[in-house]
Write a protein that holds these residues in place. Structure first.
Motif, PDB file in Angstrom:
ATOM      1  N   PHE A  30      54.425  43.874  40.082  1.00 59.52           N
ATOM      2  CA  PHE A  30      54.222  45.293  40.373  1.00 59.52           C
ATOM      3  C   PHE A  30      54.920  46.167  39.331  1.00 59.52           C
ATOM      4  CE2 PHE A  30      52.963  43.764  44.523  1.00 59.52           C
ATOM      5  CZ  PHE A  30      52.012  44.683  44.908  1.00 59.52           C
ATOM      6  N   ILE A  64      49.108  39.357  48.578  1.00 59.73           N
ATOM      7  CA  ILE A  64      49.023  40.389  47.562  1.00 59.73           C
ATOM      8  C   ILE A  64      47.623  40.997  47.481  1.00 59.73           C
ATOM      9  CG2 ILE A  64      49.187  40.772  45.097  1.00 59.73           C
ATOM     10  CD1 ILE A  64      51.863  40.422  46.465  1.00 59.73           C
ATOM     11  N   TYR A  65      46.604  40.175  47.695  1.00 60.65           N
ATOM     12  CA  TYR A  65      45.235  40.692  47.661  1.00 60.65           C
ATOM     13  C   TYR A  65      45.072  41.814  48.677  1.00 60.65           C
ATOM     14  CZ  TYR A  65      43.440  37.033  44.587  1.00 60.65           C
ATOM     15  OH  TYR A  65      43.198  36.244  43.511  1.00 60.65           O
ATOM     16  N   VAL A  70      46.968  45.072  47.460  1.00 62.99           N
ATOM     17  CA  VAL A  70      46.262  45.896  46.487  1.00 62.99           C
ATOM     18  C   VAL A  70      45.005  46.499  47.112  1.00 62.99           C
ATOM     19  CG1 VAL A  70      45.202  45.944  44.221  1.00 62.99           C
ATOM     20  CG2 VAL A  70      47.190  44.529  44.611  1.00 62.99           C
ATOM     21  N   VAL A  82      53.042  38.373  41.598  1.00 61.16           N
ATOM     22  CA  VAL A  82      52.294  39.537  41.139  1.00 61.16           C
ATOM     23  C   VAL A  82      53.287  40.564  40.656  1.00 61.16           C
ATOM     24  CG1 VAL A  82      50.744  41.373  41.804  1.00 61.16           C
ATOM     25  CG2 VAL A  82      50.415  39.107  42.697  1.00 61.16           C
ATOM     26  N   ARG A 134      34.005  38.335  48.160  1.00 58.31           N
ATOM     27  CA  ARG A 134      34.764  37.172  47.662  1.00 58.31           C
ATOM     28  C   ARG A 134      36.255  37.465  47.750  1.00 58.31           C
ATOM     29  NH1 ARG A 134      31.863  33.355  44.537  1.00 58.31           N
ATOM     30  NH2 ARG A 134      33.888  32.655  43.864  1.00 58.31           N
ATOM     31  N   PRO A 135      36.904  37.006  48.824  1.00 58.54           N
ATOM     32  CA  PRO A 135      38.298  37.391  49.090  1.00 58.54           C
ATOM     33  C   PRO A 135      39.289  37.040  47.982  1.00 58.54           C
ATOM     34  CG  PRO A 135      37.339  36.399  51.015  1.00 58.54           C
ATOM     35  CD  PRO A 135      36.350  36.214  49.909  1.00 58.54           C
ATOM     36  N   SER A 136      38.938  36.130  47.073  1.00 56.84           N
ATOM     37  CA  SER A 136      39.901  35.906  45.998  1.00 56.84           C
ATOM     38  C   SER A 136      39.307  36.270  44.642  1.00 56.84           C
ATOM     39  CB  SER A 136      40.428  34.475  46.018  1.00 56.84           C
ATOM     40  OG  SER A 136      39.418  33.587  46.383  1.00 56.84           O
ATOM     41  N   GLY A 137      38.504  37.295  44.639  1.00 55.84           N
ATOM     42  CA  GLY A 137      38.002  37.806  43.367  1.00 55.84           C
ATOM     43  C   GLY A 137      36.797  37.040  42.859  1.00 55.84           C
ATOM     44  N   ILE A 188      42.609  41.936  40.172  1.00 55.91           N
ATOM     45  CA  ILE A 188      42.280  41.414  41.496  1.00 55.91           C
ATOM     46  C   ILE A 188      40.789  41.113  41.611  1.00 55.91           C
ATOM     47  CG2 ILE A 188      42.153  42.042  43.927  1.00 55.91           C
ATOM     48  CD1 ILE A 188      44.934  41.702  43.530  1.00 55.91           C
ATOM     49  N   ALA A 247      57.485  39.454  44.297  1.00 53.52           N
ATOM     50  CA  ALA A 247      56.599  40.584  44.014  1.00 53.52           C
ATOM     51  C   ALA A 247      57.214  41.877  44.541  1.00 53.52           C
ATOM     52  CB  ALA A 247      55.227  40.350  44.637  1.00 53.52           C
ATOM     53  N   PHE A 277      45.350  46.912  38.131  1.00 54.02           N
ATOM     54  CA  PHE A 277      45.504  46.106  39.337  1.00 54.02           C
ATOM     55  C   PHE A 277      44.155  45.692  39.891  1.00 54.02           C
ATOM     56  CE2 PHE A 277      49.905  46.527  41.185  1.00 54.02           C
ATOM     57  CZ  PHE A 277      50.000  45.173  41.392  1.00 54.02           C
ATOM     58  N   MET A 316      54.507  36.137  52.862  1.00 55.72           N
ATOM     59  CA  MET A 316      55.690  36.785  53.434  1.00 55.72           C
ATOM     60  C   MET A 316      56.594  35.797  54.164  1.00 55.72           C
ATOM     61  SD  MET A 316      55.272  40.180  53.125  1.00 55.72           S
ATOM     62  CE  MET A 316      55.007  39.734  51.440  1.00 55.72           C
ATOM     63  N   ASP A 364      55.925  35.935  47.015  1.00 58.25           N
ATOM     64  CA  ASP A 364      55.660  37.240  47.615  1.00 58.25           C
ATOM     65  C   ASP A 364      56.900  38.124  47.643  1.00 58.25           C
ATOM     66  OD1 ASP A 364      53.038  36.816  47.936  1.00 58.25           O
ATOM     67  OD2 ASP A 364      53.104  36.349  50.078  1.00 58.25           O
ATOM     68  N   LEU A 369      36.097  42.261  47.038  1.00 54.55           N
ATOM     69  CA  LEU A 369      37.024  41.445  47.834  1.00 54.55           C
ATOM     70  C   LEU A 369      36.432  41.070  49.188  1.00 54.55           C
ATOM     71  CD1 LEU A 369      40.614  42.833  47.293  1.00 54.55           C
ATOM     72  CD2 LEU A 369      39.559  40.778  46.392  1.00 54.55           C
ATOM     73  N   VAL A 400      38.287  44.289  56.791  1.00 55.45           N
ATOM     74  CA  VAL A 400      38.657  43.973  55.409  1.00 55.45           C
ATOM     75  C   VAL A 400      40.003  43.257  55.398  1.00 55.45           C
ATOM     76  CG1 VAL A 400      39.109  44.921  53.129  1.00 55.45           C
ATOM     77  CG2 VAL A 400      37.433  46.019  54.615  1.00 55.45           C
ATOM     78  N   GLY A 459      39.914  38.089  39.869  1.00 53.86           N
ATOM     79  CA  GLY A 459      40.544  36.878  40.414  1.00 53.86           C
ATOM     80  C   GLY A 459      41.886  36.705  39.742  1.00 53.86           C
ATOM     81  N   LEU A 460      42.966  36.734  40.533  1.00 54.95           N
ATOM     82  CA  LEU A 460      44.296  36.808  39.937  1.00 54.95           C
ATOM     83  C   LEU A 460      44.653  35.609  39.077  1.00 54.95           C
ATOM     84  CD1 LEU A 460      46.865  38.343  42.425  1.00 54.95           C
ATOM     85  CD2 LEU A 460      46.506  38.928  40.037  1.00 54.95           C
ATOM     86  N   ASP A 461      43.974  34.489  39.293  1.00 56.01           N
ATOM     87  CA  ASP A 461      44.360  33.317  38.499  1.00 56.01           C
ATOM     88  C   ASP A 461      43.309  32.942  37.471  1.00 56.01           C
ATOM     89  OD1 ASP A 461      42.501  32.491  40.250  1.00 56.01           O
ATOM     90  OD2 ASP A 461      43.615  30.790  41.053  1.00 56.01           O
ATOM     91  N   ARG A 477      40.120  39.576  56.243  1.00 57.11           N
ATOM     92  CA  ARG A 477      39.598  38.595  55.284  1.00 57.11           C
ATOM     93  C   ARG A 477      40.586  38.290  54.169  1.00 57.11           C
ATOM     94  NH1 ARG A 477      34.339  37.276  54.972  1.00 57.11           N
ATOM     95  NH2 ARG A 477      34.397  36.984  52.726  1.00 57.11           N
ATOM     96  N   LEU A 478      41.545  39.209  53.959  1.00 58.21           N
ATOM     97  CA  LEU A 478      42.407  39.082  52.786  1.00 58.21           C
ATOM     98  C   LEU A 478      43.811  38.689  53.189  1.00 58.21           C
ATOM     99  CD1 LEU A 478      41.220  42.307  50.989  1.00 58.21           C
ATOM    100  CD2 LEU A 478      40.441  39.980  50.615  1.00 58.21           C
ATOM    101  N   THR A 491      60.505  35.457  53.396  1.00 54.72           N
ATOM    102  CA  THR A 491      61.330  36.631  53.601  1.00 54.72           C
ATOM    103  C   THR A 491      61.373  37.006  55.068  1.00 54.72           C
ATOM    104  OG1 THR A 491      59.395  37.891  53.100  1.00 54.72           O
ATOM    105  CG2 THR A 491      61.050  37.698  51.369  1.00 54.72           C
ATOM    106  N   MET A 529      36.479  47.411  43.831  1.00 54.24           N
ATOM    107  CA  MET A 529      37.311  46.230  44.063  1.00 54.24           C
ATOM    108  C   MET A 529      37.254  45.786  45.521  1.00 54.24           C
ATOM    109  SD  MET A 529      41.418  45.941  44.068  1.00 54.24           S
ATOM    110  CE  MET A 529      41.487  46.926  45.541  1.00 54.24           C
TER     111      MET A 529
END
Lengths: 383, 292
Positions: B37, A138-139, A142, B35, B279-282, B231, B94, B227, A1, B91, B276, A131, B234-236, A134-135, A4, B272
């Motif tokens: 949407f 975009i993670y 979602v 991402v 594992r915070p990034s998938g 996620i 997105a 989605f 973010m 971002d 997460l 939660v 893992g988005l990548d 930790r994220l 922006t 999901m």
């Protein structure tokens, strides 16, 4: 973010700190004038317009909460609709009658129930904070969306609380220390205008919105807001400077949820029914989360007044359009394929999001700031 | 046991479609870190083209138009909107796609009105038996098509010039540009491919076997279930998209049977969420590290 995100108001005001004195009086006078107008409106508008205005205020309260979270603390959330539902259900259950065999009610007085609903939403927000902490980005967006789906399921299955999707349940009418916000109770007249449900509701919602606004601007200007922005801009740097990142993030989530909870309680009072959604596109669905995000983006992420203006556009447009359309003969088509006020305003706010991101990432707030900057400069030249 | 096997097979079939959609997310994310949407609206757009051209072109022709159309609208979005705001952060782009999604979806839902046409005419609702298990043709064809497409994509990603350019850009945008890779071309093709995959997916989503419903607002919300697939994988990670798609399909099928149909939508998101938290990034995503 981060890109922006708007420059914090302090930075801007610091730049123009010299000619600030006269401007402060102008600003104060403008606020007072606005307040007088808002207080006088019920004497001139009819019930339908007042009802529309109340709907905009619901949006304003919710959007202020979201702008604190997304803009100030830099946490993307699509869960706002869930906390709206939590607040709506919270109020209805807490204030509900104890003797209804079909649904649960705790029989609290409405003012206590309203506070309880706000607290409950804040607690739920806190519960999600581990939660959220930790994220990132975009993670998180979602992940928070999952709360909306959870809300959809709970709304359908917890019929004792929500009344179920088919009938819903009626909320207790709001009253403050015995003074009802309906048509009953003592008759009051101001300048020959009787204060009935619509007028009383307007004053109630206005009071709630003003409290929400003042608390939020206070938070943004104070220590709390600084810690949020520090975390938003750089978590590592913030923690080095002594900000507890987890606490700041959790706090932002709880505060934002509390705002959404209040907006939810207002929603249920506005509709005069609590009715959980049958699909994910209802009163408490994804589309609502997105609409709130739209208000916040259009207003300029992080700006409290911006969020209010965004709410006027996103929540106000369908209301105003449908009120006008009756007179103008617009939107006469019905059924599939017809243009409706809701549809038209969806187009407008969809386009507004695109335009804001493309041309003015600071949103309406940045445009407003530019205008004030220009007038200040003019004053300087005149002196 | 038979029910379980049956559910597993159904879940795999649905999962293949979710994998196609999730792969679309991943491709765009890898090339641009955006991402998308608006993916659900690309799905709807493709489906709508099929509906409109169906009478004139027949199923095969209309499906081709739908798939290509979905790809082109993806490309158009990238060229007209995203490529114009180079300085905006991924971002905020997105967020821009949210605006796009609202507009396209509302317009198509309005155009569809009360009609909910089914799209998978060639295979829809023609189940056949295999050793005590009922197989839905939609699922079988989806599984085959997805396998072919995903294999083709993986090979292209590994061996073609486009794949190399794409991987280079995903690794380091600036360095790739300095090495003479035309980043705008990579980005544009990423959106094109993602759109094409969305166009293929809708041919399976708007069928009786998949959702029980035709093309409608519900199609968009099914696409949203991709989605969590993207996620949690893992988005990548392209492999993650496939795994994520299958997990989502199977979880949905199992929870609909063993818990409740209403719960199945949230079950996907809850799984999901659990992934997460751990594992915070998938599952296969690259961990982000902060440098101080």
């Amino acid at each position: 973010m981060s890109e922006t995100a708007v420059k914090s108001p302090e930075v801007v005001s610091a730049q123009g700190s010299l000619p600030k004195r006269p401007l402060r009086w102008v600003r104060l006078a403008a606020w007072v004038a606005l307040l007088v107008v808002l207080l006088a409106l019920p004497l001139y508008l009819d019930a339908a317009w007042l009802k529309a205005g109340q709907y905009m205020m619901i949006g304003a309260v919710g959007a202020i909460g979201l702008t604190l979270l997304v803009g100030q603390a830099g946490q993307l959330s699509l869960a706002h609709a869930f906390f709206l539902l939590a607040g709506a259900t919270g109020y209805t259950v807490l204030a509900g009658p104890t003797d209804d065999p079909r649904v649960t009610g705790l029989g609290l007085s409405p003012e206590l129930a309203l506070i309880g609903a706000v607290v409950l939403s804040a607690v739920l927000g806190l519960a999600f904070a581990p939660v959220a902490g930790r994220l990132r980005g975009i993670y998180l967006g979602v992940a928070s969306l999952s709360l909306v789906f959870l809300g959809l399921y709970l709304g359908q299955s917890a019929e004792k609380l929500t009344g179920g999707t088919s009938t819903g349940r009626a909320p207790a009418q709001f009253s403050l220390f015995g003074f009802p916000f309906g048509n009953g109770g003592p008759q009051i007249e101001i300048l020959g205008v009787p204060l009935r449900q619509a007028e009383r509701g307007w004053y109630l919602f206005l009071a709630l919105t003003i409290i929400a606004f003042v608390v939020a601007t206070g938070a943004v200007k104070g220590r709390v807001g600084r810690s949020w922005r520090a975390v938003r801009d750089n978590e590592a740097a913030a923690s080095v400077m002594g900000v507890s990142v987890t606490r700041a993030k959790a706090g932002a989530f709880a505060v934002s949820s509390a705002y959404a909870g209040l907006a939810g309680a207002m929603t249920v009072l506005w509709f005069d029914i609590l009715k959980p959604d049958e699909s994910e596109y209802g009163t408490y669905g994804i589309n609502i989360s997105i609409a709130f995000l739209a208000m916040v983006i259009i207003g300029g992420l992080g700006s409290v007044p911006g969020a209010v203006v965004g709410a006027l556009i996103v929540n106000g447009l369908p209301q105003v359009l449908s009120l006008y359309s009756a007179d103008l003969g617009w939107f006469t088509g019905t059924g599939g394929g017809a243009l409706s006020p809701v549809l038209v305003s969806s187009f407008v706010y969809g386009a507004a999001i695109i335009l804001v991101v493309l041309f003015e990432p600071g949103g309406l707030a940045a445009i407003g700031r530019r205008i004030t900057a220009r007038t200040t400069r003019k004053e300087e030249q005149e002196r | 046991m038979n029910t379980f096997l049956q559910l597993l097979v159904n879940g795999l079939g649905k999962g293949a479609v979710f994998a196609l959609l999730a792969l679309g997310f991943v491709i765009i994310f890898k090339a641009t870190e955006v991402v998308n949407f608006a993916h659900g609206s690309l799905v709807l757009f493709g489906g709508y083209l099929v509906v409109v051209t169906h009478e004139a072109l027949g199923w095969v022709g209309a499906s081709l138009v739908g798939v290509v159309g979905a790809g082109l609208i993806g490309l158009l979005l990238e060229r007209l909107l995203l490529s114009r705001s180079r300085n905006a952060s991924p971002d905020s782009l997105a967020l821009l796609t949210i605006g796009v999604d609202v507009i396209i979806t509302e317009e198509i839902v309005r155009r569809l009105g009360v009609t909910v046409p089914f799209l998978g005419e060639a295979w829809d609702a023609k189940p056949f038996q295999l050793g005590g298990i009922t197989l839905f043709r939609t699922h079988v064809v989806a599984l085959l098509v997805a396998t072919v497409l995903i294999t083709a994509f993986t090979l292209a990603f590994k061996y073609s010039d486009w794949g190399v350019a794409m991987r280079a850009q995903a690794e380091n945008r600036e360095a790739a540009a300095l090495m003479g890779i035309r980043s705008s071309r990579v980005t544009a093709t990423a959106w094109l491919v993602a759109g094409l995959l969305a166009g293929v997916a809708v041919l399976f989503i708007a069928t009786q076997d998949f959702s029980g419903a035709g093309l409608s607002r519900g199609t968009h919300s099914i696409a949203l279930a991709a989605f969590p697939a993207a996620i949690l994988g893992g988005l990548d990670s392209t492999a993650g998209a496939v795994v994520g798609g299958i997990v989502v399909g199977v979880v949905e099928a199992l929870s609909a049977q063993y818990i409740s149909f209403d719960f199945s939508k949230s079950a996907v998101f809850l799984v999901m969420l659990v992934v997460l938290v751990v594992r915070p990034s998938g599952l296969f995503g690259t961990r982000e590290s902060t440098r101080v």
